[in-house]
Design a protein around this motif. Structure first.
Motif, PDB file in Angstrom:
ATOM      1  N   VAL A 175       9.583  -0.132  -4.173  1.00 36.01           N
ATOM      2  CA  VAL A 175       8.268  -0.844  -3.678  1.00 36.01           C
ATOM      3  C   VAL A 175       7.932  -1.633  -4.759  1.00 36.01           C
ATOM      4  O   VAL A 175       7.443  -0.989  -5.866  1.00 36.01           O
ATOM      5  CB  VAL A 175       7.128   0.362  -3.629  1.00 36.01           C
ATOM      6  N   MET A 176       7.403  -2.809  -4.808  1.00 36.25           N
ATOM      7  CA  MET A 176       6.991  -4.239  -5.485  1.00 36.25           C
ATOM      8  C   MET A 176       5.684  -3.899  -5.033  1.00 36.25           C
ATOM      9  O   MET A 176       5.599  -4.326  -3.729  1.00 36.25           O
ATOM     10  CB  MET A 176       8.082  -5.344  -5.201  1.00 36.25           C
ATOM     11  N   ARG A 177       4.576  -4.224  -6.260  1.00 33.29           N
ATOM     12  CA  ARG A 177       3.639  -5.117  -6.001  1.00 33.29           C
ATOM     13  C   ARG A 177       3.507  -6.092  -6.556  1.00 33.29           C
ATOM     14  O   ARG A 177       4.033  -6.627  -7.223  1.00 33.29           O
ATOM     15  CB  ARG A 177       2.383  -3.971  -6.885  1.00 33.29           C
ATOM     16  N   VAL A 178       2.842  -7.199  -5.092  1.00 28.29           N
ATOM     17  CA  VAL A 178       2.540  -8.293  -5.871  1.00 28.29           C
ATOM     18  C   VAL A 178       1.362  -8.600  -5.513  1.00 28.29           C
ATOM     19  O   VAL A 178       0.172  -8.408  -4.355  1.00 28.29           O
ATOM     20  CB  VAL A 178       2.839  -9.512  -4.411  1.00 28.29           C
ATOM     21  N   PRO A 179       0.986  -9.172  -6.786  1.00 27.04           N
ATOM     22  CA  PRO A 179      -0.898  -9.044  -7.379  1.00 27.04           C
ATOM     23  C   PRO A 179      -1.488  -9.928  -6.444  1.00 27.04           C
ATOM     24  O   PRO A 179      -0.659 -11.462  -5.819  1.00 27.04           O
ATOM     25  CB  PRO A 179      -0.695  -9.164  -8.527  1.00 27.04           C
ATOM     26  N   GLY A 180      -2.926  -9.561  -5.755  1.00 24.82           N
ATOM     27  CA  GLY A 180      -3.471 -11.053  -5.051  1.00 24.82           C
ATOM     28  C   GLY A 180      -3.204 -11.262  -3.834  1.00 24.82           C
ATOM     29  O   GLY A 180      -3.516 -12.264  -3.551  1.00 24.82           O
ATOM     30  N   LYS A 181      -2.152 -10.970  -2.969  1.00 21.76           N
ATOM     31  CA  LYS A 181      -1.552 -11.373  -1.527  1.00 21.76           C
ATOM     32  C   LYS A 181      -2.342 -10.006  -0.450  1.00 21.76           C
ATOM     33  O   LYS A 181      -1.575  -9.819   0.371  1.00 21.76           O
ATOM     34  CB  LYS A 181      -0.479 -11.405  -1.803  1.00 21.76           C
ATOM     35  N   GLY A 182      -3.050  -9.024  -0.792  1.00 20.83           N
ATOM     36  CA  GLY A 182      -3.717  -7.795   0.140  1.00 20.83           C
ATOM     37  C   GLY A 182      -5.003  -8.984   0.381  1.00 20.83           C
ATOM     38  O   GLY A 182      -4.979  -9.749   0.597  1.00 20.83           O
ATOM     39  N   MET A 183      -6.148  -7.831   1.209  1.00 21.02           N
ATOM     40  CA  MET A 183      -7.367  -8.136   1.729  1.00 21.02           C
ATOM     41  C   MET A 183      -7.733  -8.507   0.736  1.00 21.02           C
ATOM     42  O   MET A 183      -8.049  -8.404  -0.411  1.00 21.02           O
ATOM     43  CB  MET A 183      -7.374  -7.445   2.540  1.00 21.02           C
ATOM     44  N   PRO A 184      -9.262  -9.740   1.361  1.00 18.87           N
ATOM     45  CA  PRO A 184     -10.357 -10.335   0.582  1.00 18.87           C
ATOM     46  C   PRO A 184     -10.952  -8.703   0.174  1.00 18.87           C
ATOM     47  O   PRO A 184     -11.353  -7.998   0.631  1.00 18.87           O
ATOM     48  CB  PRO A 184     -11.410 -11.141   1.766  1.00 18.87           C
ATOM     49  N   ARG A 185     -10.815  -8.900  -0.386  1.00 18.01           N
ATOM     50  CA  ARG A 185     -12.734  -8.030  -1.813  1.00 18.01           C
ATOM     51  C   ARG A 185     -13.618  -8.043  -1.450  1.00 18.01           C
ATOM     52  O   ARG A 185     -14.191  -9.316  -0.492  1.00 18.01           O
ATOM     53  CB  ARG A 185     -12.545  -7.481  -2.705  1.00 18.01           C
ATOM     54  N   ARG A 186     -13.971  -6.853  -0.517  1.00 17.50           N
ATOM     55  CA  ARG A 186     -15.477  -7.281   0.800  1.00 17.50           C
ATOM     56  C   ARG A 186     -16.737  -7.804  -0.172  1.00 17.50           C
ATOM     57  O   ARG A 186     -17.488  -7.994   0.191  1.00 17.50           O
ATOM     58  CB  ARG A 186     -16.121  -5.730   1.452  1.00 17.50           C
ATOM     59  N   SER A 187     -16.395  -7.345  -1.583  1.00 20.86           N
ATOM     60  CA  SER A 187     -17.899  -7.989  -2.746  1.00 20.86           C
ATOM     61  C   SER A 187     -17.330  -9.300  -2.840  1.00 20.86           C
ATOM     62  O   SER A 187     -18.490  -9.799  -3.506  1.00 20.86           O
ATOM     63  CB  SER A 187     -17.375  -7.215  -4.293  1.00 20.86           C
ATOM     64  N   GLY A 188     -16.531  -9.728  -2.513  1.00 22.77           N
ATOM     65  CA  GLY A 188     -15.924 -11.447  -2.118  1.00 22.77           C
ATOM     66  C   GLY A 188     -15.424 -11.921  -3.739  1.00 22.77           C
ATOM     67  O   GLY A 188     -15.068 -13.276  -4.030  1.00 22.77           O
ATOM     68  N   ARG A 189     -15.088 -10.715  -4.253  1.00 26.19           N
ATOM     69  CA  ARG A 189     -14.391 -10.551  -5.807  1.00 26.19           C
ATOM     70  C   ARG A 189     -12.766 -11.053  -5.266  1.00 26.19           C
ATOM     71  O   ARG A 189     -12.699  -9.977  -5.890  1.00 26.19           O
ATOM     72  CB  ARG A 189     -15.482  -9.852  -6.798  1.00 26.19           C
ATOM     73  N   GLY A 190     -12.307 -12.019  -4.906  1.00 25.65           N
ATOM     74  CA  GLY A 190     -10.568 -12.263  -5.386  1.00 25.65           C
ATOM     75  C   GLY A 190     -10.292 -10.994  -4.542  1.00 25.65           C
ATOM     76  O   GLY A 190     -11.180 -10.622  -3.471  1.00 25.65           O
ATOM     77  N   TYR A 191      -8.942 -10.743  -4.469  1.00 22.54           N
ATOM     78  CA  TYR A 191      -8.447  -9.982  -3.370  1.00 22.54           C
ATOM     79  C   TYR A 191      -7.910  -8.717  -4.062  1.00 22.54           C
ATOM     80  O   TYR A 191      -7.750  -8.238  -5.105  1.00 22.54           O
ATOM     81  CB  TYR A 191      -6.602 -10.982  -2.947  1.00 22.54           C
ATOM     82  N   GLY A 192      -6.940  -7.666  -3.086  1.00 20.96           N
ATOM     83  CA  GLY A 192      -6.260  -7.365  -3.412  1.00 20.96           C
ATOM     84  C   GLY A 192      -4.845  -7.455  -3.400  1.00 20.96           C
ATOM     85  O   GLY A 192      -5.449  -8.568  -3.228  1.00 20.96           O
ATOM     86  N   ASP A 193      -4.086  -6.400  -3.480  1.00 18.54           N
ATOM     87  CA  ASP A 193      -2.833  -6.119  -3.269  1.00 18.54           C
ATOM     88  C   ASP A 193      -1.917  -6.087  -2.158  1.00 18.54           C
ATOM     89  O   ASP A 193      -2.388  -5.124  -1.788  1.00 18.54           O
ATOM     90  CB  ASP A 193      -2.538  -5.486  -4.989  1.00 18.54           C
ATOM     91  N   LEU A 194      -0.510  -7.476  -2.226  1.00 23.47           N
ATOM     92  CA  LEU A 194       0.177  -6.603  -1.791  1.00 23.47           C
ATOM     93  C   LEU A 194       1.351  -5.377  -1.674  1.00 23.47           C
ATOM     94  O   LEU A 194       2.299  -5.648  -3.164  1.00 23.47           O
ATOM     95  CB  LEU A 194       1.006  -7.342  -1.134  1.00 23.47           C
ATOM     96  N   TYR A 195       2.077  -4.417  -1.201  1.00 20.62           N
ATOM     97  CA  TYR A 195       2.791  -3.167  -1.141  1.00 20.62           C
ATOM     98  C   TYR A 195       4.386  -3.311  -0.804  1.00 20.62           C
ATOM     99  O   TYR A 195       3.444  -3.779   0.283  1.00 20.62           O
ATOM    100  CB  TYR A 195       2.329  -2.424  -1.784  1.00 20.62           C
ATOM    101  N   ILE A 196       5.046  -4.600  -0.929  1.00 22.56           N
ATOM    102  CA  ILE A 196       6.361  -3.978  -0.037  1.00 22.56           C
ATOM    103  C   ILE A 196       7.407  -3.067  -0.626  1.00 22.56           C
ATOM    104  O   ILE A 196       8.070  -3.075  -1.702  1.00 22.56           O
ATOM    105  CB  ILE A 196       7.323  -4.993  -0.855  1.00 22.56           C
ATOM    106  N   THR A 197       7.759  -2.499  -0.224  1.00 20.30           N
ATOM    107  CA  THR A 197       9.152  -1.489   0.935  1.00 20.30           C
ATOM    108  C   THR A 197       9.705  -1.472   1.139  1.00 20.30           C
ATOM    109  O   THR A 197      10.126  -2.445   1.786  1.00 20.30           O
ATOM    110  CB  THR A 197       8.508   0.170   1.295  1.00 20.30           C
ATOM    111  N   PHE A 198      11.208  -1.995  -0.049  1.00 20.90           N
ATOM    112  CA  PHE A 198      11.931  -2.276   0.574  1.00 20.90           C
ATOM    113  C   PHE A 198      13.639  -0.902   1.053  1.00 20.90           C
ATOM    114  O   PHE A 198      13.523  -0.239   0.382  1.00 20.90           O
ATOM    115  CB  PHE A 198      12.744  -3.235  -0.579  1.00 20.90           C
ATOM    116  N   GLU A 199      13.736  -1.343   1.911  1.00 17.48           N
ATOM    117  CA  GLU A 199      15.314  -0.273   2.963  1.00 17.48           C
ATOM    118  C   GLU A 199      16.534  -1.418   2.387  1.00 17.48           C
ATOM    119  O   GLU A 199      16.883  -2.553   3.080  1.00 17.48           O
ATOM    120  CB  GLU A 199      14.741  -0.095   4.434  1.00 17.48           C
TER     121      GLU A 199
END
Length: 375
Positions: free
Chosen positions: A325-349
């Protein structure tokens, strides 16, 4: 003292004590909304909202499949609905769930003395004193699910919705007449004296009663089609980026209208459509990426298209294990608070070849060496 007078007095006292016991039992059996949310009775709105968010995520039916989770989520939502509204919270603090029920049924705000509420609830009135003024009753609110794509929730959008409701006839007030016996929509009350200073209210159903002190005149020429008629409303739903499933968008006073009643609310409840590439959990996004064996061994560079259509590149230099699993910071959903984004987690098969030729096997052994044969 006359025997009959003593007997009547004793009966009255026994009857009142029985009513009091029933009242106290009903209050004690009520659900404690503060305990449900795990907060103090002095909690601020910020603390109430924080507790609700935490518990709603824990017991949301889409995420918690355990038995009783859905029921718990419903109880938590009800508690938040009441405690997040200052008026309803005040009613609940003074009258509990019974006070809320009376308020929702047109019984007013529940701010009077508990004993007075109790006897009014059982239809009794002392010394001819009238009851407190009651607030205006509302028509039933309407809840409608609205399904949105993950892309719409990522970017935010504005949707135009057409809603048809029953609206009051233009001249409905001309069809009203005074009626003292009408105590509210569909309610007619008459008084019956049981003993001196002891009066019981007898409540009857009467659909002609449309408000306190008001009755509808049948066959009224001002409203030939009846009390209400269809009305089309054009609504605009503002979908804020980062909104989550289960969130509500409320249009106050947009539900059906009725004489003597204020219109309830129209509530849209967000549902999330399943995405083919990404899976969401709060502010985080997840995806699975298949790579060939050669990339797993030698490293790779891949381009990924996000929900907004923009592309970004990931680079892996070393060996990639299966299900890494690789974490890509700031590539998730917009935070509900309006402050930045969550992260994207990529699982490699890793895609292993179904078979290898003898030459391929020989070259792999030559490249990787045979030092592990002795193990």
């Amino acid at each position: 003292m006359h025997p009959s007078t003593s007997y009547s007095s004793s009966c009255a006292r026994f009857f009142l004590l029985s009513i009091l016991a029933a009242f106290l039992t009903s209050v004690a059996a009520g659900e404690d909304f503060y305990k449900l949310l795990g907060i103090k009775r002095s909690a601020t709105q910020k603390e109430i909202k924080k507790a609700y968010r935490s518990l709603s995520l824990k017991y949301h039916p889409d995420k918690n499949k355990e038995e009783g989770a859905a029921e718990k989520f419903s109880e938590i939502s009800r508690a938040y609905e009441v405690l997040s509204d200052d008026t309803l919270r005040d009613i609940y603090n003074q009258g509990g769930e019974e006070g809320l029920k009376r308020h929702e049924q047109g019984g007013g705000g529940g701010h009077g003395h508990p004993m007075e509420d109790m006897f009014n609830h059982f239809g009794f009135n002392f010394g001819g004193h009238g009851g407190r003024g009651r607030g205006e009753q509302k028509t039933a609110s309407v809840e409608m699910p609205i399904t949105l794509t993950l892309k719409q929730l990522y970017l935010g959008t504005s949707l135009e919705v057409e809603y048809v409701r029953q609206a009051l006839c233009m001249n409905w007030q001309e069809c009203m007449k005074n009626a003292q016996d009408c105590q509210g929509p569909g309610i007619r009350v008459r008084m019956q004296q049981l003993a001196p200073g002891f009066v019981q209210q007898v409540q009857q159903r009467d659909d002609k009663c449309v408000a306190r002190g008001k009755m509808w005149r049948p066959n009224c020429r001002a409203c030939p089609n009846g009390k209400t008629e269809a009305e089309k409303l054009d609504l605009n739903l503002d979908i804020v980026k980062g909104m989550r499933p289960g969130e509500r968008i409320t249009f106050e006073g947009v539900a059906d209208e009725k004489p003597g009643m204020s219109a309830g609310d129209l509530i849209f409840i967000i549902r999330e459509q399943r995405d083919e590439t990404f899976t969401r959990d709060g502010d985080q996004l997840y995806m699975t990426f298949e790579i060939p064996l050669v990339d797993a061994l030698t490293g790779f560079q891949k381009e990924i298209t996000h929900l907004d259509g923009k592309k970004f590149t990931i680079n892996v230099d070393g060996v990639t294990e299966c299900d890494h699993v690789m974490r890509v910071p700031g590539k998730g959903m917009p935070r509900r608070s309006g402050r930045g984004y969550g992260d994207l987690y990529i699982t490699f098969e890793v895609d292993f070849p179904d078979s290898l030729s003898n030459i391929q096997k020989s070259k792999i052994r030559e490249i990787l060496g045979s030092g592990n044969d002795e193990l």
